[in-house]
Design an enzyme around this catalytic site. Sequence first.
Site, PDB file in Angstrom:
ATOM      1  N   SER A 214       0.791  -1.233   0.000  1.00  0.00           N
ATOM      2  CA  SER A 214       0.000   0.000   0.000  1.00  0.00           C
ATOM      3  C   SER A 214       0.819   1.277   0.000  1.00  0.00           C
ATOM      4  O   SER A 214       0.365   2.299  -0.494  1.00  0.00           O
ATOM      5  CB  SER A 214      -0.932   0.015   1.211  1.00  0.00           C
ATOM      6  OG  SER A 214      -1.851  -1.035   1.103  1.00  0.00           O
ATOM      7  N   SER A 215       2.010   1.237   0.565  1.00  0.00           N
ATOM      8  CA  SER A 215       2.751   2.500   0.657  1.00  0.00           C
ATOM      9  C   SER A 215       4.189   2.324   0.195  1.00  0.00           C
ATOM     10  O   SER A 215       4.734   1.221   0.169  1.00  0.00           O
ATOM     11  CB  SER A 215       2.729   3.038   2.087  1.00  0.00           C
ATOM     12  OG  SER A 215       3.485   2.218   2.928  1.00  0.00           O
TER      13      SER A 215
END
Length: 186
Positions: free
Chosen positions: A9-10
Amino acid sequence: MLIGYARVSSISQSLDLQLEALTAAGCEKVFAEKRSGTTTDGRAALEQALEFAREGDTLIVTRLDRLARSMLDLKQIVAGLASKGVTFRCLQQGGIDTTRPDGKLLLNILASFAEFETDLRRERQRDGIDKAKAAGVYKGRPVSIDVDKIRAMRAAGDGPARIARTLGIGRASVYRHLSVPARNRE
């Protein structure tokens, strides 16, 4: 052909473990990206993997939540694969194999849990924001448009398009701030 798809996600997270697992599973081609899984929008590597897959191929992920966090997105992706004759497998949830009825059942059950987890996380985040607002800690996004500068440029005779270009903002923002009386601004 076995095609792998990895996602975190990041930017601060690592794809290494997923890439190693997909390679060890025999994936000949692996697509990877660092994007949120709450939507399929803007996930270029996923789009490329889905376009690359051909009849007889299998798309493999390490965990179901790496592919999608929404039941609807997951069903659409798997249905799209099936329509092309592509099967789907999940390494850590080994029972997910869309060539078998029990695999399809497990896919739907786990997809429901992934969506439920996302909803809970969103709810906790909202509760935290509401609590911070009540305590006066959370003020929201800082103001990024200098309304006084917009008004001064307009008073000097500049048009909305020129103001927008000069300040690097949209014309709609210029119009919106010009239409709000000074006493009603935040």
